[in-house]
Design a protein around this motif. Structure first.
Motif, short mmCIF file in Angstrom:
data_model
loop_
_atom_site.label_atom_id
_atom_site.label_comp_id
_atom_site.label_asym_id
_atom_site.label_seq_id
_atom_site.Cartn_x
_atom_site.Cartn_y
_atom_site.Cartn_z
N ASP A 1 -39.64 -24.25 -17.87
CA ASP A 1 -40.03 -25.35 -18.97
C ASP A 1 -41.44 -25.79 -19.46
N TYR A 2 -42.14 -24.88 -18.93
CA TYR A 2 -43.90 -25.04 -19.48
C TYR A 2 -43.80 -24.51 -20.80
N ILE A 3 -43.08 -23.90 -21.46
CA ILE A 3 -42.73 -24.11 -22.93
C ILE A 3 -41.56 -24.48 -23.37
N ILE B 1 -37.64 -13.19 -26.11
CA ILE B 1 -37.99 -11.95 -25.56
C ILE B 1 -38.98 -12.35 -24.48
N GLN B 2 -40.02 -13.25 -24.92
CA GLN B 2 -41.13 -13.55 -24.04
C GLN B 2 -41.95 -12.21 -23.37
N SER B 3 -42.05 -12.32 -22.32
CA SER B 3 -42.82 -11.25 -21.61
C SER B 3 -42.46 -9.92 -21.89
N SER C 1 -43.11 -24.52 -30.49
CA SER C 1 -43.30 -25.21 -29.37
C SER C 1 -44.50 -24.65 -28.38
N GLU C 2 -44.54 -23.09 -28.49
CA GLU C 2 -45.66 -22.52 -27.89
C GLU C 2 -46.83 -22.53 -28.45
N VAL C 3 -46.97 -22.22 -29.71
CA VAL C 3 -48.23 -22.30 -30.53
C VAL C 3 -48.74 -23.27 -30.38
N VAL D 1 -50.73 -13.72 -32.53
CA VAL D 1 -49.56 -12.74 -32.68
C VAL D 1 -48.80 -12.43 -31.62
N TYR D 2 -49.60 -12.60 -30.46
CA TYR D 2 -49.17 -12.42 -29.14
C TYR D 2 -47.86 -13.48 -29.04
N THR D 3 -48.25 -14.72 -29.32
CA THR D 3 -47.24 -15.77 -29.30
C THR D 3 -45.97 -15.50 -30.15
N LEU E 1 -42.16 -7.18 -12.85
CA LEU E 1 -41.26 -8.59 -12.29
C LEU E 1 -42.24 -9.46 -11.60
N TYR E 2 -43.39 -9.68 -12.21
CA TYR E 2 -44.40 -10.53 -11.76
C TYR E 2 -44.82 -10.29 -10.40
N ASP E 3 -45.17 -11.40 -9.66
CA ASP E 3 -45.55 -11.17 -8.28
C ASP E 3 -44.44 -10.51 -7.43
N1 GLU Z 1 -45.28 -16.47 -24.04
C1 GLU Z 1 -45.07 -16.64 -22.45
C2 GLU Z 1 -46.71 -17.00 -21.91
O1 GLU Z 1 -47.45 -16.42 -22.53
C3 GLU Z 1 -44.79 -15.31 -21.91
C4 GLU Z 1 -44.63 -15.41 -20.32
C5 GLU Z 1 -43.69 -14.65 -19.55
O2 GLU Z 1 -42.74 -14.30 -20.31
O3 GLU Z 1 -44.09 -14.26 -18.78
O4 GLU Z 1 -46.78 -17.62 -21.08
#
Ligand code: GLU
Length: 355
Positions: A73-75, A109-111, A205-207, A236-238, A288-290
Motif C-alpha cells: 500500500d506504499y504505492i 510488474i514492479q520489481s 500513483s507512483e510517479v 523511466v524506471y517508474t 526475493l529481497y531480504d
Molecule cells: N516501483 C517500486 C518501487 O520503486 C518497485 C518495488 C518493488 O517491486 O520491489 O518502490
C-alpha cells in the motif's frame, strides 16, 4: 488401551520387518537418506504433461484459499488491486503452456521489470560492466535502502534493489529518455512475446510519490554512477514498473530464460546465451529481497518478485514459472506465489541444485 498397545506392537513388527528386508540399520532409514532417495526418483521421472498438469492443479487447490499477506500500500494504487487474483502459468522451453486460475488477470510488474532492464544492460555493455558499475552482491538491507549505498562506497550493490535498477535504466543506450523508455518497454515485450499494456493508474500513483527513488538517483549521481540524468532515469524506471503482466506473461518471460535467451513462443533471441546464467545468478542472490537466501535454500531456483504480486521463477533448461497473487509477506514477496512455485518445484523434483 489394549487395542492401542496391540496396534503399536503390530506397527513395530512392520517397521522391524521392513528394516530387515531393506537390510539397513535404523539410522539409514532416517530423514536425509529418504529425502535423497525420493529426490532421485523424482528427478528421474520424466516431466510428462500428465505429471505437470496434476501438480499444477494440486498447487492451485492447496493454496487458493490461503489468505495470508496483504497488498502493498506504499504505492496507493496497489492497495486497490483485487487480492483474490490467483493465477499460475508454467511454460516449457518448447513453448508448451500449462496454466490454471486467473492467468489473464494483470498486475503491474514492479520489481520484476528490473530483471529485463539488467538483461538489456548486460546485452549492450557486457558482464564486466554490470558487475563493476552496478554490482552483483546482496545488500542485506531493504530494497529501497539509502544506507546500503553509503555503506558500499556509492555502489548500488546489485540491479534488483531500487538503486541498482534505476542505475540500470540510466545506462540503457539511447539518445534521450523517450528512446530509453521505448527500448526498455520493447525489450519486455520481446520476453513476453506480445505488446504488454501500460498501467496509467499505477504510474500516476507512483510517479507523484517516488521522492525516495528520486533521492536515491541523486545520491548515485553524486557518486558518479549514473549513465544519464538521474531524475529522468527515475521517471523511466517508474514507467517500467508500471507495465502490466499476467501469470501467463510471466510464465513466457521466465521460459525465455529457461530456454537460454530465446522466447519459446516467438522463436526470437532476446539475450545472448552467455549472459543468461549471469542474470540468473543475480536473481538467485537478490531476487526475493531480504528473503532471497531462504528462497534459494528452499527451491534452488533463481526467481524475482515484485510488489504488484507477481513472481517469476526459473528452472534453467526446464521451466518458466509465473504466478500472480497480490497479497505480500513482510519481505514484499507474494505469499501464494512463493508457496505455489515452491510446491511445484518440489513435487516435480526440479530443484536445480539437486540435479
Ligand atoms: N516501483 C517500486 C518501487 O520503486 C518497485 C518495488 C518493488 O517491486 O520491489 O518502490
Amino acid at each position: 488401551m489394549k487395542r492401542t498397545n496391540g496396534f503399536r506392537t503390530g506397527l513395530l513388527s512392520i517397521v522391524a520387518a521392513s528394516l530387515l528386508i531393506l537390510g539397513s540399520s535404523p539410522l539409514a532409514a532416517k530423514g536425509p537418506l529418504q529425502t535423497q532417495t525420493q529426490q532421485t526418483t523424482l528427478q528421474k521421472a520424466p516431466l510428462t504433461q500428465t505429471r505437470i498438469e496434476a501438480v499444477l492443479k494440486e498447487a492451485y487447490e492447496k493454496f487458493k484459499n490461503d489468505n495470508g499477506g496483504k497488498n502493498a500500500d506504499y504505492i496507493k494504487a496497489l492497495a486497490e488491486v483485487d487480492p483474490k487474483i490467483f493465477g499460475i502459468t508454467l511454460v516449457t522451453p518448447d513453448g508448451k503452456v500449462y496454466e490454471i486460475g486467473d492467468t489473464d488477470a494483470q498486475v503491474s510488474i514492479q520489481s520484476i521489470s528490473k530483471v529485463f532492464t539488467a538483461a538489456l544492460v548486460i546485452q549492450e555493455r557486457g558482464e564486466t560492466f554490470l558487475q563493476e558499475k552496478i554490482g552483483v552482491n546482496a545488500t542485506g538491507l531493504p530494497f529501497n535502502s539509502i544506507m546500503a549505498i553509503e555503506l558500499h562506497n556509492g555502489s548500488a550493490s546489485n540491479p534488483f534493489v531500487n538503486a541498482g535498477a534505476i542505475q540500470s535504466t540510466s545506462w540503457v543506450k539511447a539518445k534521450d529518455s523517450k528512446e530509453r523508455w521505448f527500448k526498455i518497454k520493447q525489450n519486455m515485450n520481446d520476453y513476453a512475446g506480445k505488446k504488454l499494456a501500460f498501467n496509467e493508474v499505477v504510474y500516476e500513483s507512483e510517479v507523484n510519490d517516488n521522492k525516495r527513488n528520486q533521492a536515491i538517483s541523486k545520491l548515485l549521481d553524486a557518486y558518479g554512477r549514473m549513465g544519464s540524468d538521474p531524475l529522468e532515469a527515475t521517471t523511466v524506471y517508474t514507467k517500467q514498473c508500471s507495465v502490466n503482466v499476467s501469470s501467463h506473461d510471466l510464465g513466457v518471460m521466465g521460459a525465455t530464460f529457461a530456454n537460454h535467451g530465446v522466447n519459446p513462443v516467438t522463436g526470437k533471441r532476446v539475450l545472448d546465451r552467455k549472459y543468461v546464467p549471469k542474470i540468473l545468478a543475480v536473481m538467485a542472490t537478490a531476487g526475493l529481497y531480504d528473503n532471497a537466501g531462504d528462497w534459494l535454500y528452499l527451491t534452488g531456483t533463481p526467481a524475482k518478485s515484485g510488489v504488484g504480486g507477481g513472481i517469476l521463477a526459473i528452472v534453467p533448461g526446464k521451466l518458466g514459472i509465473g504466478v500472480v497473487s497480490p497479497p505480500l509477506d513482510k519481505y514484499g514477496n507474494s505469499v501464494r506465489g512463493q508457496k505455489a512455485a515452491a510446491y511445484i518445484i518440489d513435487k516435480l523434483g526440479l530443484n536445480p541444485l539437486a540435479q
